[in-house]
Enzyme design. Structure first.
Site, PDB file in Angstrom:
ATOM      1  N   CYS A  78       0.780  -1.153  -0.069  1.00 31.98           N
ATOM      2  CA  CYS A  78       0.012  -0.065   0.089  1.00 31.98           C
ATOM      3  C   CYS A  78       0.802   1.142  -0.041  1.00 31.98           C
ATOM      4  O   CYS A  78       1.560   1.649  -1.100  1.00 31.98           O
ATOM      5  CB  CYS A  78      -0.839   0.088   1.273  1.00 31.98           C
ATOM      6  SG  CYS A  78      -2.409   1.174   0.795  1.00 31.98           S
ATOM      7  N   HIS A 173      -3.014  -5.452   1.795  1.00 34.83           N
ATOM      8  CA  HIS A 173      -2.480  -5.694   3.012  1.00 34.83           C
ATOM      9  C   HIS A 173      -2.588  -7.346   3.614  1.00 34.83           C
ATOM     10  O   HIS A 173      -3.410  -7.292   4.436  1.00 34.83           O
ATOM     11  CB  HIS A 173      -3.277  -4.694   4.193  1.00 34.83           C
ATOM     12  CG  HIS A 173      -2.824  -3.340   4.078  1.00 34.83           C
ATOM     13  ND1 HIS A 173      -1.778  -2.489   4.522  1.00 34.83           N
ATOM     14  CD2 HIS A 173      -3.690  -2.279   3.274  1.00 34.83           C
ATOM     15  CE1 HIS A 173      -1.949  -1.309   4.488  1.00 34.83           C
ATOM     16  NE2 HIS A 173      -3.087  -1.098   3.532  1.00 34.83           N
ATOM     17  N   GLU A 175      -0.634  -8.521   5.434  1.00 36.34           N
ATOM     18  CA  GLU A 175      -0.265  -8.621   6.957  1.00 36.34           C
ATOM     19  C   GLU A 175      -1.507  -8.378   7.897  1.00 36.34           C
ATOM     20  O   GLU A 175      -1.155  -8.871   8.976  1.00 36.34           O
ATOM     21  CB  GLU A 175       0.950  -7.642   7.303  1.00 36.34           C
ATOM     22  CG  GLU A 175       0.419  -6.184   7.528  1.00 36.34           C
ATOM     23  CD  GLU A 175       0.015  -5.513   5.937  1.00 36.34           C
ATOM     24  OE1 GLU A 175       0.128  -6.009   4.894  1.00 36.34           O
ATOM     25  OE2 GLU A 175      -0.255  -4.088   6.012  1.00 36.34           O
TER      26      GLU A 175
HETATM   27  N1  GLN Z   1      -3.543   6.414   0.966  1.00 39.75           N
HETATM   28  C1  GLN Z   1      -2.395   6.122   1.568  1.00 39.75           C
HETATM   29  C2  GLN Z   1      -1.001   6.854   0.921  1.00 39.75           C
HETATM   30  O1  GLN Z   1      -1.191   7.452   0.062  1.00 39.75           O
HETATM   31  C3  GLN Z   1      -2.001   4.606   1.476  1.00 39.75           C
HETATM   32  C4  GLN Z   1      -3.056   3.839   2.560  1.00 39.75           C
HETATM   33  C5  GLN Z   1      -2.640   2.562   3.027  1.00 39.75           C
HETATM   34  O2  GLN Z   1      -1.270   2.383   3.134  1.00 39.75           O
HETATM   35  N2  GLN Z   1      -3.193   1.695   3.528  1.00 39.75           N
HETATM   36  O3  GLN Z   1       0.031   6.599   1.378  1.00 39.75           O
END
Ligand code: GLN
Length: 197
Positions: A78, A173, A175
């Protein structure tokens, strides 16, 4: 052989716990000296613009770029995927990434906080069963450049997992759902690369 988890911000504890449950020797990385000791690094989910600022403030951004070009295996989830992308779309003003993955990602591609969702994904390199993927304010990989390859796509064809040599990234994610196969896959890269400086 220690595996690092970038611990500036975000859900680094979940990654560390999962890696430990797989038998890895885990080191939390906040400083260049700690980065220099690890044979692989996980960049967690969180907020990429904050992680960017902190990684520069802690003097980690440049050493991390150098380590990646020298072949350090890195897995980003992410916000971590955003950090690994060569190009970030919808970044905040002044936001930089570490780069390494030949991709363009769009931040918050599914909308704001509420636009989080879960789905089952086919990931051919991991085999059966499908991965139960949780997306939280997730980015999408809009462009997969010639040096990267897609590992998983949503039903509409949009890419959400990529790999390029020793680099691995997912929009979602693993994890937080008890899914350990991406981390296993990453630890295999770490073992094969046996990265030392
Ligand atoms: N929206 C977040 C970003 O731009 C990422 C979200 C996440 O890691 N769950 O960094």
């Amino acid at each position: 052989m220690a595996v690092g988890v970038l611990a500036l911000q975000g859900d680094f504890r979940e990654h560390a716990a999962l890696l430990r449950s797989l038998g890895a020797d885990v080191e939390l990385v906040r400083r260049p000296e700690e980065l220099a000791r690890v044979s692989g690094l996980v960049i967690p989910g969180g907020e990429s613009s904050v992680m960017d600022k902190l990684s520069r403030a802690f003097g980690l951004a440049e050493p991390l770029r150098e380590a990646i070009s020298a072949g350090l295996p890195v897995y980003g989830t992410c916000a971590g995927l955003i950090m690994l992308a060569d190009t970030v779309l919808d970044a905040i003003a002044g936001q930089e990434s570490i780069g390494g993955l030949d991709i363009a990602v769009r931040r918050n591609a599914f909308g704001s906080q509420i636009a989080s969702f879960e789905t089952d994904l086919d990931v051919p390199v991991l085999g059966e069963p499908p991965v139960h993927a949780v997306f939280i304010r997730a980015p999408i990989v809009e462009v997969v450049g010639p040096r990267a390859r897609a590992l998983a796509t949503l039903a509409d064809g949009r890419c959400v997992a990529v790999e390029q040599g020793n680099l691995l990234g997912t929009s979602f994610h693993p994890e937080i759902t008890g899914e350990h196969r991406f981390h296993d896959y990453f630890l295999q890269k770490v073992a094969v690369a046996a990265f030392h400086r």
